[in-house]
Design a protein around this motif. Sequence first.
Motif, PDB file in Angstrom:
ATOM      1  N   VAL A 173       0.839  -1.201   0.000  1.00 44.04           N
ATOM      2  CA  VAL A 173       0.000   0.000   0.000  1.00 44.04           C
ATOM      3  C   VAL A 173       0.877   1.255   0.000  1.00 44.04           C
ATOM      4  O   VAL A 173       0.567   2.236  -0.689  1.00 44.04           O
ATOM      5  CB  VAL A 173      -0.951  -0.009   1.211  1.00 44.04           C
ATOM      6  N   VAL A 174       1.976   1.210   0.752  1.00 45.00           N
ATOM      7  CA  VAL A 174       2.898   2.354   0.747  1.00 45.00           C
ATOM      8  C   VAL A 174       3.451   2.583  -0.656  1.00 45.00           C
ATOM      9  O   VAL A 174       3.546   3.717  -1.133  1.00 45.00           O
ATOM     10  CB  VAL A 174       4.053   2.125   1.754  1.00 45.00           C
ATOM     11  N   ALA A 175       3.808   1.491  -1.329  1.00 44.01           N
ATOM     12  CA  ALA A 175       4.321   1.606  -2.703  1.00 44.01           C
ATOM     13  C   ALA A 175       3.261   2.193  -3.630  1.00 44.01           C
ATOM     14  O   ALA A 175       3.562   3.023  -4.492  1.00 44.01           O
ATOM     15  CB  ALA A 175       4.767   0.235  -3.208  1.00 44.01           C
ATOM     16  N   PHE A 176       2.007   1.767  -3.433  1.00 43.85           N
ATOM     17  CA  PHE A 176       0.927   2.313  -4.260  1.00 43.85           C
ATOM     18  C   PHE A 176       0.703   3.795  -3.979  1.00 43.85           C
ATOM     19  O   PHE A 176       0.357   4.555  -4.876  1.00 43.85           O
ATOM     20  CB  PHE A 176      -0.366   1.528  -4.032  1.00 43.85           C
ATOM     21  N   LEU A 177       0.870   4.180  -2.728  1.00 47.41           N
ATOM     22  CA  LEU A 177       0.742   5.596  -2.401  1.00 47.41           C
ATOM     23  C   LEU A 177       1.800   6.403  -3.135  1.00 47.41           C
ATOM     24  O   LEU A 177       1.525   7.481  -3.680  1.00 47.41           O
ATOM     25  CB  LEU A 177       0.867   5.795  -0.886  1.00 47.41           C
ATOM     26  N   ALA A 178       3.010   5.867  -3.174  1.00 44.40           N
ATOM     27  CA  ALA A 178       4.076   6.556  -3.904  1.00 44.40           C
ATOM     28  C   ALA A 178       3.730   6.681  -5.388  1.00 44.40           C
ATOM     29  O   ALA A 178       3.900   7.734  -6.003  1.00 44.40           O
ATOM     30  CB  ALA A 178       5.394   5.795  -3.734  1.00 44.40           C
ATOM     31  N   LEU A 179       3.223   5.589  -5.970  1.00 44.66           N
ATOM     32  CA  LEU A 179       2.807   5.628  -7.383  1.00 44.66           C
ATOM     33  C   LEU A 179       1.709   6.663  -7.590  1.00 44.66           C
ATOM     34  O   LEU A 179       1.724   7.424  -8.574  1.00 44.66           O
ATOM     35  CB  LEU A 179       2.302   4.260  -7.827  1.00 44.66           C
ATOM     36  N   ALA A 180       0.754   6.679  -6.687  1.00 45.20           N
ATOM     37  CA  ALA A 180      -0.371   7.597  -6.823  1.00 45.20           C
ATOM     38  C   ALA A 180       0.097   9.042  -6.757  1.00 45.20           C
ATOM     39  O   ALA A 180      -0.385   9.899  -7.518  1.00 45.20           O
ATOM     40  CB  ALA A 180      -1.404   7.317  -5.726  1.00 45.20           C
TER      41      ALA A 180
ATOM     42  N   PRO B  91       4.436  13.223 -19.303  1.00 50.93           N
ATOM     43  CA  PRO B  91       3.224  12.492 -19.710  1.00 50.93           C
ATOM     44  C   PRO B  91       3.411  10.981 -19.719  1.00 50.93           C
ATOM     45  O   PRO B  91       2.510  10.238 -19.322  1.00 50.93           O
ATOM     46  CB  PRO B  91       2.951  13.018 -21.130  1.00 50.93           C
ATOM     47  N   ALA B  92       4.577  10.530 -20.152  1.00 52.06           N
ATOM     48  CA  ALA B  92       4.817   9.086 -20.205  1.00 52.06           C
ATOM     49  C   ALA B  92       4.802   8.487 -18.796  1.00 52.06           C
ATOM     50  O   ALA B  92       4.285   7.382 -18.583  1.00 52.06           O
ATOM     51  CB  ALA B  92       6.146   8.795 -20.885  1.00 52.06           C
ATOM     52  N   THR B  93       5.362   9.209 -17.862  1.00 53.00           N
ATOM     53  CA  THR B  93       5.393   8.723 -16.479  1.00 53.00           C
ATOM     54  C   THR B  93       3.982   8.658 -15.909  1.00 53.00           C
ATOM     55  O   THR B  93       3.605   7.674 -15.266  1.00 53.00           O
ATOM     56  CB  THR B  93       6.268   9.637 -15.600  1.00 53.00           C
ATOM     57  N   VAL B  94       3.220   9.709 -16.142  1.00 53.42           N
ATOM     58  CA  VAL B  94       1.851   9.742 -15.614  1.00 53.42           C
ATOM     59  C   VAL B  94       1.035   8.584 -16.180  1.00 53.42           C
ATOM     60  O   VAL B  94       0.360   7.852 -15.455  1.00 53.42           O
ATOM     61  CB  VAL B  94       1.185  11.092 -15.934  1.00 53.42           C
ATOM     62  N   ARG B  95       1.081   8.410 -17.487  1.00 54.24           N
ATOM     63  CA  ARG B  95       0.315   7.311 -18.106  1.00 54.24           C
ATOM     64  C   ARG B  95       0.836   5.960 -17.620  1.00 54.24           C
ATOM     65  O   ARG B  95       0.053   5.040 -17.363  1.00 54.24           O
ATOM     66  CB  ARG B  95       0.393   7.405 -19.627  1.00 54.24           C
ATOM     67  N   GLY B  96       2.155   5.855 -17.501  1.00 60.17           N
ATOM     68  CA  GLY B  96       2.732   4.591 -17.044  1.00 60.17           C
ATOM     69  C   GLY B  96       2.270   4.209 -15.649  1.00 60.17           C
ATOM     70  O   GLY B  96       2.008   3.034 -15.366  1.00 60.17           O
ATOM     71  N   VAL B  97       2.162   5.203 -14.780  1.00 60.38           N
ATOM     72  CA  VAL B  97       1.717   4.927 -13.410  1.00 60.38           C
ATOM     73  C   VAL B  97       0.349   4.269 -13.408  1.00 60.38           C
ATOM     74  O   VAL B  97       0.126   3.241 -12.763  1.00 60.38           O
ATOM     75  CB  VAL B  97       1.684   6.243 -12.597  1.00 60.38           C
ATOM     76  N   TYR B  98      -0.595   4.839 -14.139  1.00 62.03           N
ATOM     77  CA  TYR B  98      -1.965   4.307 -14.111  1.00 62.03           C
ATOM     78  C   TYR B  98      -2.104   3.017 -14.916  1.00 62.03           C
ATOM     79  O   TYR B  98      -3.013   2.231 -14.685  1.00 62.03           O
ATOM     80  CB  TYR B  98      -2.957   5.362 -14.593  1.00 62.03           C
ATOM     81  N   LEU B  99      -1.199   2.817 -15.856  1.00 56.20           N
ATOM     82  CA  LEU B  99      -1.213   1.551 -16.594  1.00 56.20           C
ATOM     83  C   LEU B  99      -0.704   0.401 -15.743  1.00 56.20           C
ATOM     84  O   LEU B  99      -1.164  -0.732 -15.883  1.00 56.20           O
ATOM     85  CB  LEU B  99      -0.350   1.680 -17.858  1.00 56.20           C
ATOM     86  N   VAL B 100       0.243   0.690 -14.878  1.00 50.71           N
ATOM     87  CA  VAL B 100       0.875  -0.386 -14.111  1.00 50.71           C
ATOM     88  C   VAL B 100       0.124  -0.691 -12.822  1.00 50.71           C
ATOM     89  O   VAL B 100       0.322  -1.760 -12.226  1.00 50.71           O
ATOM     90  CB  VAL B 100       2.344  -0.029 -13.801  1.00 50.71           C
ATOM     91  N   MET B 101      -0.739   0.222 -12.399  1.00 55.16           N
ATOM     92  CA  MET B 101      -1.417   0.024 -11.113  1.00 55.16           C
ATOM     93  C   MET B 101      -2.287  -1.222 -11.100  1.00 55.16           C
ATOM     94  O   MET B 101      -2.276  -1.990 -10.126  1.00 55.16           O
ATOM     95  CB  MET B 101      -2.266   1.251 -10.774  1.00 55.16           C
TER      96      MET B 101
ATOM     97  N   SER C 162     -10.469   1.297 -14.977  1.00 58.29           N
ATOM     98  CA  SER C 162     -10.927   2.519 -15.652  1.00 58.29           C
ATOM     99  C   SER C 162      -9.779   3.492 -15.866  1.00 58.29           C
ATOM    100  O   SER C 162      -9.636   4.090 -16.934  1.00 58.29           O
ATOM    101  CB  SER C 162     -12.020   3.199 -14.825  1.00 58.29           C
ATOM    102  N   MET C 163      -8.962   3.652 -14.837  1.00 58.73           N
ATOM    103  CA  MET C 163      -7.838   4.575 -14.954  1.00 58.73           C
ATOM    104  C   MET C 163      -6.845   4.081 -15.996  1.00 58.73           C
ATOM    105  O   MET C 163      -6.271   4.874 -16.747  1.00 58.73           O
ATOM    106  CB  MET C 163      -7.163   4.726 -13.582  1.00 58.73           C
ATOM    107  N   ALA C 164      -6.642   2.789 -16.068  1.00 61.85           N
ATOM    108  CA  ALA C 164      -5.723   2.227 -17.053  1.00 61.85           C
ATOM    109  C   ALA C 164      -6.246   2.462 -18.468  1.00 61.85           C
ATOM    110  O   ALA C 164      -5.475   2.777 -19.391  1.00 61.85           O
ATOM    111  CB  ALA C 164      -5.523   0.734 -16.791  1.00 61.85           C
ATOM    112  N   HIS C 165      -7.553   2.314 -18.646  1.00 59.73           N
ATOM    113  CA  HIS C 165      -8.144   2.555 -19.967  1.00 59.73           C
ATOM    114  C   HIS C 165      -7.968   4.005 -20.385  1.00 59.73           C
ATOM    115  O   HIS C 165      -7.652   4.307 -21.549  1.00 59.73           O
ATOM    116  CB  HIS C 165      -9.626   2.186 -19.959  1.00 59.73           C
ATOM    117  N   ARG C 166      -8.158   4.907 -19.417  1.00 57.51           N
ATOM    118  CA  ARG C 166      -7.979   6.333 -19.735  1.00 57.51           C
ATOM    119  C   ARG C 166      -6.544   6.624 -20.080  1.00 57.51           C
ATOM    120  O   ARG C 166      -6.248   7.371 -21.007  1.00 57.51           O
ATOM    121  CB  ARG C 166      -8.410   7.189 -18.537  1.00 57.51           C
ATOM    122  N   ALA C 167      -5.624   6.019 -19.325  1.00 56.28           N
ATOM    123  CA  ALA C 167      -4.205   6.262 -19.561  1.00 56.28           C
ATOM    124  C   ALA C 167      -3.755   5.697 -20.906  1.00 56.28           C
ATOM    125  O   ALA C 167      -2.838   6.240 -21.542  1.00 56.28           O
ATOM    126  CB  ALA C 167      -3.376   5.643 -18.424  1.00 56.28           C
ATOM    127  N   ALA C 168      -4.386   4.624 -21.318  1.00 55.46           N
ATOM    128  CA  ALA C 168      -4.003   3.992 -22.579  1.00 55.46           C
ATOM    129  C   ALA C 168      -4.556   4.732 -23.785  1.00 55.46           C
ATOM    130  O   ALA C 168      -4.105   4.498 -24.917  1.00 55.46           O
ATOM    131  CB  ALA C 168      -4.491   2.536 -22.600  1.00 55.46           C
TER     132      ALA C 168
END
Lengths: 82, 180
Positions: free
Chosen positions: B24-31, B40-50, B109-115
């Motif tokens: 959960v701590v790692a996910f908080l860091a990603l979030a 932009p690539a980092t932002v999209r990558g974060v939500y794609l990998v979550m 949903s977030m992954a779809h938006r990021a993609a």
Amino acid sequence: MVDPSQEPATRKTADGTSGSATRAGVPRWVKAGFVALVVVLLFVIMHLVAGPGGHGPGSHFGGQAPPVGVSAPDGPSTGGIG
Amino acid sequence: MPPRLRKLALVAHVTSSVGWLGAVVAFLALAVIGTTSQDPATVRGVYLVMEPTAWYTLVPLAFAALLTGIVQSLGTPWGLFRHYWVLFKLLINVVATVVLLIYMGTFRSMAHRAADPEAELSSVRDFSPVLHSVLALVVLLLAMALAVYKPRGVTPFGQRKQGAQREGRSAPGAVSVPQT
């Protein structure tokens, strides 16, 4: 997690009975905890069934990709499609 | 439960519970990265990998913590329903796991938006994972505090069990069995 070194059998009062068993009624922290749990559950349920404008019934069950060429409004959403 | 098996169950439960907390701590860091990064690539990558990361870490660890906790509590004198602190930990775990499973839809949903290459970055960013990660941290830390402090409080079921055990010990000719 349970620490065997603090099992209830070792926590005795002076007369040899378990201190927790001799106390009558529900401890205050338990009552507060149950109230907090009910509030959280109500919040989660309301969060899931909120009407249009907030989170719709499918906001957390979403999986629908947005149509190509259509972008969502500016600003972070609060939890998905809704 | 034999002492060695009990310790093994304890190790499994602590490992999965602390592992869940760490995930959960790692996910908080990603979030946080997702909401603050200007790349932009980092932002999209974060939500794609979550989403896939959650399926491979959060969900298994949540179920592992739940199952090992149940096994361990049933194998010790604490029981599963005899003491309020154990009961609350169980409820916290169950509710958190259910909420996590529901939230997997949001990850999707977030992954779809990021993609979606047409989606603007402002619509890809989402504060929801930050909020939910913080709430999850609070809840899991509360469960950990309950496990360490073990506040007193016996449920009515636990009181009946203790009463039955005391009657058994005080009965004429009763043989006391040492607690292990």
